[in-house]
Design a protein around this motif. Structure first.
Motif, PDB file in Angstrom:
ATOM      1  N   LEU A 104       9.131  -4.627   7.748  1.00  0.00           N
ATOM      2  CA  LEU A 104       8.875  -5.446   7.499  1.00  0.00           C
ATOM      3  C   LEU A 104       8.256  -5.836   8.638  1.00  0.00           C
ATOM      4  CD1 LEU A 104      11.151  -6.531   5.028  1.00  0.00           C
ATOM      5  CD2 LEU A 104       9.070  -6.227   4.960  1.00  0.00           C
ATOM      6  N   GLU A 105       8.699  -5.480  10.185  1.00  0.00           N
ATOM      7  CA  GLU A 105       8.589  -5.171  11.466  1.00  0.00           C
ATOM      8  C   GLU A 105       6.956  -5.392  11.812  1.00  0.00           C
ATOM      9  OE1 GLU A 105      11.113  -4.083  14.785  1.00  0.00           O
ATOM     10  OE2 GLU A 105      12.609  -3.697  13.443  1.00  0.00           O
ATOM     11  N   TYR A 106       6.299  -4.727  10.701  1.00  0.00           N
ATOM     12  CA  TYR A 106       4.881  -4.981  11.325  1.00  0.00           C
ATOM     13  C   TYR A 106       4.115  -5.952  10.501  1.00  0.00           C
ATOM     14  CZ  TYR A 106       6.003  -0.418  13.315  1.00  0.00           C
ATOM     15  OH  TYR A 106       6.419   1.125  14.301  1.00  0.00           O
ATOM     16  N   MET A 107       4.950  -7.011   9.966  1.00  0.00           N
ATOM     17  CA  MET A 107       3.859  -8.027   9.081  1.00  0.00           C
ATOM     18  C   MET A 107       3.358  -9.036  10.280  1.00  0.00           C
ATOM     19  SD  MET A 107       4.730  -9.199   5.979  1.00  0.00           S
ATOM     20  CE  MET A 107       4.833 -10.492   5.487  1.00  0.00           C
ATOM     21  N   PRO A 108       1.839  -8.446   9.412  1.00  0.00           N
ATOM     22  CA  PRO A 108       1.040  -9.246  10.115  1.00  0.00           C
ATOM     23  C   PRO A 108       1.253 -10.736  10.622  1.00  0.00           C
ATOM     24  CG  PRO A 108      -0.394  -9.440   7.873  1.00  0.00           C
ATOM     25  CD  PRO A 108       1.340  -8.399   8.329  1.00  0.00           C
ATOM     26  N   ARG A 109       1.183 -11.415  11.758  1.00  0.00           N
ATOM     27  CA  ARG A 109       1.503 -12.310  12.077  1.00  0.00           C
ATOM     28  C   ARG A 109       0.106 -13.678  12.060  1.00  0.00           C
ATOM     29  NH1 ARG A 109       4.436 -12.164  17.650  1.00  0.00           N
ATOM     30  NH2 ARG A 109       5.769 -10.854  17.593  1.00  0.00           N
ATOM     31  N   GLN A 110      -0.732 -12.759  11.294  1.00  0.00           N
ATOM     32  CA  GLN A 110      -1.875 -14.263  11.116  1.00  0.00           C
ATOM     33  C   GLN A 110      -2.194 -14.106   9.159  1.00  0.00           C
ATOM     34  OE1 GLN A 110      -2.461 -11.393  12.820  1.00  0.00           O
ATOM     35  NE2 GLN A 110      -4.200 -11.059  13.681  1.00  0.00           N
ATOM     36  N   PRO A 111      -2.906 -14.900   9.287  1.00  0.00           N
ATOM     37  CA  PRO A 111      -3.247 -15.309   7.145  1.00  0.00           C
ATOM     38  C   PRO A 111      -4.209 -13.769   7.399  1.00  0.00           C
ATOM     39  CG  PRO A 111      -4.025 -17.284   8.202  1.00  0.00           C
ATOM     40  CD  PRO A 111      -3.670 -16.298   9.388  1.00  0.00           C
ATOM     41  N   VAL A 112      -3.400 -13.848   5.944  1.00  0.00           N
ATOM     42  CA  VAL A 112      -4.623 -11.859   5.665  1.00  0.00           C
ATOM     43  C   VAL A 112      -5.288 -13.039   4.395  1.00  0.00           C
ATOM     44  CG1 VAL A 112      -4.219 -10.086   4.618  1.00  0.00           C
ATOM     45  CG2 VAL A 112      -2.451 -11.014   6.619  1.00  0.00           C
ATOM     46  N   ASP A 113      -6.473 -11.779   4.096  1.00  0.00           N
ATOM     47  CA  ASP A 113      -7.041 -12.071   3.123  1.00  0.00           C
ATOM     48  C   ASP A 113      -7.083 -10.889   2.023  1.00  0.00           C
ATOM     49  OD1 ASP A 113      -7.846 -14.957   3.449  1.00  0.00           O
ATOM     50  OD2 ASP A 113      -9.590 -14.207   5.206  1.00  0.00           O
ATOM     51  N   ILE A 114      -6.949 -10.281   2.874  1.00  0.00           N
ATOM     52  CA  ILE A 114      -7.519  -8.629   1.649  1.00  0.00           C
ATOM     53  C   ILE A 114      -6.405  -7.691   2.344  1.00  0.00           C
ATOM     54  CG2 ILE A 114      -8.403  -6.742   1.338  1.00  0.00           C
ATOM     55  CD1 ILE A 114     -11.345  -8.899   1.685  1.00  0.00           C
ATOM     56  N   ALA A 115      -6.037  -6.844   2.530  1.00  0.00           N
ATOM     57  CA  ALA A 115      -4.252  -6.013   2.375  1.00  0.00           C
ATOM     58  C   ALA A 115      -4.276  -4.774   1.360  1.00  0.00           C
ATOM     59  CB  ALA A 115      -2.784  -6.734   1.878  1.00  0.00           C
ATOM     60  N   GLY A 116      -4.535  -4.222   2.122  1.00  0.00           N
ATOM     61  CA  GLY A 116      -4.638  -2.157   1.352  1.00  0.00           C
ATOM     62  C   GLY A 116      -3.838  -1.778   1.952  1.00  0.00           C
ATOM     63  N   ALA A 117      -3.543  -0.893   1.013  1.00  0.00           N
ATOM     64  CA  ALA A 117      -2.024   0.495   1.237  1.00  0.00           C
ATOM     65  C   ALA A 117      -2.729   1.843   0.467  1.00  0.00           C
ATOM     66  CB  ALA A 117      -0.483   0.596   1.491  1.00  0.00           C
ATOM     67  N   THR A 118      -3.069   2.831   1.348  1.00  0.00           N
ATOM     68  CA  THR A 118      -2.871   4.253   0.914  1.00  0.00           C
ATOM     69  C   THR A 118      -1.703   4.698   0.342  1.00  0.00           C
ATOM     70  OG1 THR A 118      -2.965   5.668   2.953  1.00  0.00           O
ATOM     71  CG2 THR A 118      -5.203   4.628   2.190  1.00  0.00           C
ATOM     72  N   LEU A 119      -1.411   5.158  -0.389  1.00  0.00           N
ATOM     73  CA  LEU A 119      -0.113   5.695  -1.538  1.00  0.00           C
ATOM     74  C   LEU A 119      -0.095   7.154  -1.071  1.00  0.00           C
ATOM     75  CD1 LEU A 119       0.582   3.266  -3.697  1.00  0.00           C
ATOM     76  CD2 LEU A 119       1.173   2.912  -1.580  1.00  0.00           C
ATOM     77  N   TYR A 120       1.341   7.681  -0.556  1.00  0.00           N
ATOM     78  CA  TYR A 120       1.083   9.170  -0.804  1.00  0.00           C
ATOM     79  C   TYR A 120       2.856   9.198  -0.728  1.00  0.00           C
ATOM     80  CZ  TYR A 120      -3.544   9.714   1.213  1.00  0.00           C
ATOM     81  OH  TYR A 120      -4.898   9.479   1.216  1.00  0.00           O
ATOM     82  N   ILE A 121       3.064  10.564  -1.118  1.00  0.00           N
ATOM     83  CA  ILE A 121       4.618  10.496  -0.917  1.00  0.00           C
ATOM     84  C   ILE A 121       5.389  10.386  -0.164  1.00  0.00           C
ATOM     85  CG2 ILE A 121       4.419  12.137  -2.734  1.00  0.00           C
ATOM     86  CD1 ILE A 121       4.493  14.357  -0.637  1.00  0.00           C
ATOM     87  N   TRP A 122       5.059  10.151   1.337  1.00  0.00           N
ATOM     88  CA  TRP A 122       5.636  10.183   2.496  1.00  0.00           C
ATOM     89  C   TRP A 122       5.340   8.653   2.960  1.00  0.00           C
ATOM     90  CZ3 TRP A 122       1.217  13.174   3.061  1.00  0.00           C
ATOM     91  CH2 TRP A 122       0.500  12.203   2.842  1.00  0.00           C
ATOM     92  N   ASN A 123       4.563   7.680   1.960  1.00  0.00           N
ATOM     93  CA  ASN A 123       4.470   6.185   2.739  1.00  0.00           C
ATOM     94  C   ASN A 123       4.583   4.889   1.682  1.00  0.00           C
ATOM     95  OD1 ASN A 123       2.377   5.732   1.536  1.00  0.00           O
ATOM     96  ND2 ASN A 123       0.895   5.472   3.125  1.00  0.00           N
ATOM     97  N   LYS A 124       5.085   5.667   0.092  1.00  0.00           N
ATOM     98  CA  LYS A 124       4.793   4.823  -0.839  1.00  0.00           C
ATOM     99  C   LYS A 124       5.678   3.417  -0.895  1.00  0.00           C
ATOM    100  CE  LYS A 124       5.277   4.250  -5.872  1.00  0.00           C
ATOM    101  NZ  LYS A 124       5.403   5.606  -7.403  1.00  0.00           N
ATOM    102  N   ASN A 125       7.380   4.255  -0.641  1.00  0.00           N
ATOM    103  CA  ASN A 125       8.247   3.000  -0.744  1.00  0.00           C
ATOM    104  C   ASN A 125       7.737   2.017   0.176  1.00  0.00           C
ATOM    105  OD1 ASN A 125       8.872   4.339  -3.179  1.00  0.00           O
ATOM    106  ND2 ASN A 125      10.647   4.889  -1.883  1.00  0.00           N
ATOM    107  N   ARG A 126       7.433   1.768   1.507  1.00  0.00           N
ATOM    108  CA  ARG A 126       7.265   1.483   2.396  1.00  0.00           C
ATOM    109  C   ARG A 126       6.121   0.706   2.762  1.00  0.00           C
ATOM    110  NH1 ARG A 126       7.325   5.672   7.427  1.00  0.00           N
ATOM    111  NH2 ARG A 126       7.419   6.977   5.175  1.00  0.00           N
ATOM    112  N   SER A 127       4.896   1.063   2.074  1.00  0.00           N
ATOM    113  CA  SER A 127       3.974   0.371   1.728  1.00  0.00           C
ATOM    114  C   SER A 127       4.542  -0.330   0.864  1.00  0.00           C
ATOM    115  CB  SER A 127       2.434   1.837   1.945  1.00  0.00           C
ATOM    116  OG  SER A 127       2.683   1.988   2.352  1.00  0.00           O
TER     117      SER A 127
END
Length: 630
Positions: free
Chosen positions: A36-59
């Motif tokens: 959550l410390e990486y939350m963008p501070r400006q408005p976001v229109d599109i947000a995407g994530a590549t999900l893998y075993i090492w980052n799925k839950n955080r993403s």
């Protein structure tokens, strides 16, 4: 080391035909802070994530909070842990309602189309390879034609270049994935190579690769090949020729390691590639000759074929004889495998004298074909923690198979403990020469000797057969970083493999270890074993070794010639001088001065897994001189 986000750069580059897009800096390195410390501070229109075993839950946690803050934001997931099969995809979308779309398989083209849909330029029927929920109904569009790989290099992207500076500020080494081709012609059902198994391989244009070689050699510390079968094409040899030529021509090339996933049926090219990388110490993990198993029933169940046993052993011996490190992957709990059949395959690998054997429990990747055969093979699984987050809901897990119709949970756990023990005692050399003598002179299989040790030893030797007990006794039950007793005051930095830590425990208590081994060997009633045991102890790197004077030992038998020069074993007085001044190889030669430094390397070398070359023993002909007394 931190792997820089090349996939995000590829997605951004594929949108270069869409005007007025502003890609925010990538979120890619999150292990020291809450996501959550990486939350963008400006408005976001599109947000995407590549999900893998090492980052799925955080993403997913980050996307959920972005959606809460930006209710009209379009959220997208893709990659290996974004479910492909309909039942799982629908379940995922219904249980994560803040996700709007799943992209299936390759993401560049569908991502581009979704951005255009968001801008009102396309409707959803024109977007390939996506699934979504609308008005409580599940929808899915078919896959499109896979796009050409003739696109701009991901390493020219400004957002990607900025991530290098972030890694530098954190004091980490730079690493990235390099893709020279995409796809895999094989159909191994336990695998999900980006959803592209059983696919025709497409190649990145050679001209682009030449430009990328220059960038990677000058700017990256480690490069992981994204190819499923590097070496499958003739040009792959030319690629490595170009890499090594540039590397050799530069005064200070930054590149230190290239990790290749080698093709299994193009051995001449794989040999040439390994030879070139080894010459420059750029492939310390070794050439991969992975076979997983030789059990026919298991191979049929997972739709895999292997090279013949005789060919495998000839190849490994050729590689090792020419100084090219080789490692082999083996999978525990493939359906159709039993405890006994796995040992048969393991014996074949041990006979090949490979540098490293990496054994893994079978993992269930959500998009692999075998994930749809759970009932057929009576597969049982458990979650395995691989990353401990700052808070519990940021932990990351793999799904490991613990039993199948052919091997129950108790047998699988026994086999896992046994292979870890063998890894330390044989690959880590503590009993290597003893086991080799017993096999060659008494015909005792490696696996039978180590299984005997595993089941029938006593004292400290018995304790170290169970990694769970060792880590509990010496390190408070923690498996991957130092928390308890620290032999030789080693600074483990970011962590270790439990095999490395256990190796140092044995090295620290070697007198007790070899005393127990002496007792165990009495059953063989072989007088030569006492002399061999002394050779076995002496050849191990120890913390009290003094490189200024070396170490001299006398033996009743010619053990050095017997093991290293293939000479007959004869009873003649030999004096061996161990005169190493460093441990390691080429650019990573560690002086044998400070045990807190060199015993760390002795336990398995630098880590991506363990590298092993130059570890454990006084090991090279140049460093091990045979002085026959007159």
């Amino acid at each position: 080391m931190n792997t820089l986000p090349v996939t995000l750069s590829l997605l951004e580059n594929h949108c270069d035909d869409i005007p007025n897009l502003n890609f925010l800096p990538y979120v890619f390195h999150t292990y020291k802070k809450s996501i959550l410390e990486y939350m963008p501070r400006q408005p976001v229109d599109i947000a995407g994530a590549t999900l893998y075993i090492w980052n799925k839950n955080r993403s997913l946690k980050l996307l959920k909070h972005i959606k809460q803050t930006n209710p009209h934001c379009m959220t997208i997931v893709g990659a290996g842990n974004a479910p492909f099969y309909d039942a799982e995809a629908e379940y995922f979308l219904r249980n994560n309602p803040y996700i709007n779309f799943i992209i299936h398989k390759e993401g560049e083209q569908p991502f581009n189309q979704l951005v255009k849909y968001h801008k009102g330029e396309l409707d959803l029927t024109q977007v390939n390879a996506i699934s979504w929920i609308e008005n409580d109904k599940y929808y899915r569009n078919p896959l499109g034609k896979f796009p050409s790989l003739d696109v701009p290099s991901p390493y020219t992207n400004q957002n990607f270049l900025a991530t290098m500076q972030e890694v530098d500020k954190l004091g980490l080494t730079r690493g990235t994935v390099w893709e020279t081709n995409r796809g895999c012609p094989y159909s191994c059902s336990f695998c999900d190579w980006g959803g592209l198994v059983s696919q025709k391989i497409r190649q990145v244009p050679t001209e682009r690769l030449h430009e990328e070689i220059d960038f990677l050699v000058r700017n990256m510390d480690e490069v992981f090949f994204g190819d499923a079968n590097f070496g499958i094409f003739p040009r792959d040899v030319e690629i490595i020729e170009r890499v090594t030529e540039l590397y050799e021509s530069l005064d200070n090339p930054r590149l230190t390691v290239m990790h290749t996933g080698n093709a299994k049926n193009t051995t001449d090219r794989v040999y040439k590639i390994g030879q070139m990388l080894t010459k420059h110490n750029l492939q310390r993990g070794g050439v991969s000759l992975s076979l997983q198993t030789y059990t026919d029933e298991a191979l049929a169940n997972v739709k895999r074929s292997n090279i013949k046993k005789e060919t495998y052993q000839e190849l490994t011996k050729k590689f090792v004889a020419d100084g090219i490190a080789v490692y082999t992957d083996m999978i525990i709990n493939l359906p159709g495998e039993t405890f006994a059949t796995f040992l048969e395959s393991l014996e074949t690998v041990l006979e090949g004298e490979v540098t490293d054997i990496r054994t893994f429990l079978l993992e269930m990747y959500p998009n692999s074909a075998i994930s749809q055969q759970v009932e057929e093979f009576d597969i049982k699984t458990k979650n395995n923690l691989i990353f401990k987050g700052v808070v519990e809901d940021e932990n990351e897990y793999t799904t490991q198979v613990i039993s199948t119709y052919s091997m129950n949970e108790e047998e699988g756990e026994r086999l896992r403990k046994f292979t870890i023990s063998l890894d330390i005692l044989h690959q880590g050399k503590f009993l290597y020469f003893i086991s080799k003598y017993l096999k060659e002179e008494l015909g005792i299989r490696y696996v039978d000797f180590y299984l005997d040790v595993f089941e029938n030893s006593t004292g400290f030797l018995k304790l170290i057969q169970d990694h769970v007990l060792v880590m509990k006794k010496f390190n408070d039950g923690v498996y991957n970083y130092a928390k308890g007793h620290i032999p030789f005051d080693i600074d483990w930095g970011g962590g270790f493999r439990k095999q490395q830590y256990m190796w140092t425990i044995i090295a620290e208590q070697s007198e007790q270890f070899y005393s127990d081994v002496t007792d165990f060997l009495q059953k063989f009633n072989d007088s030569k074993l006492n002399d061999l045991l002394q050779f076995q102890k002496d050849i191990m790197i120890s913390s009290d070794y003094n490189p200024d004077i070396g170490k001299t030992s006398k033996y009743e038998y010619n053990w050095y010639d017997y093991f290293y020069n293939n000479k007959p074993l004869v009873q003649e007085g030999h004096v061996i001088k161990y005169c190493d001044t460093h441990i390691g190889s080429l650019s990573e030669r560690i002086p044998l001065k400070d045990p807190s430094m060199f015993m760390k390397y002795a336990s398995g070398g630098r880590s991506y897994f363990t590298q092993r070359q130059g570890s454990y023993i006084h090991h090279s002909i140049e460093k091990l001189v045979d002085l026959v007394p007159t």
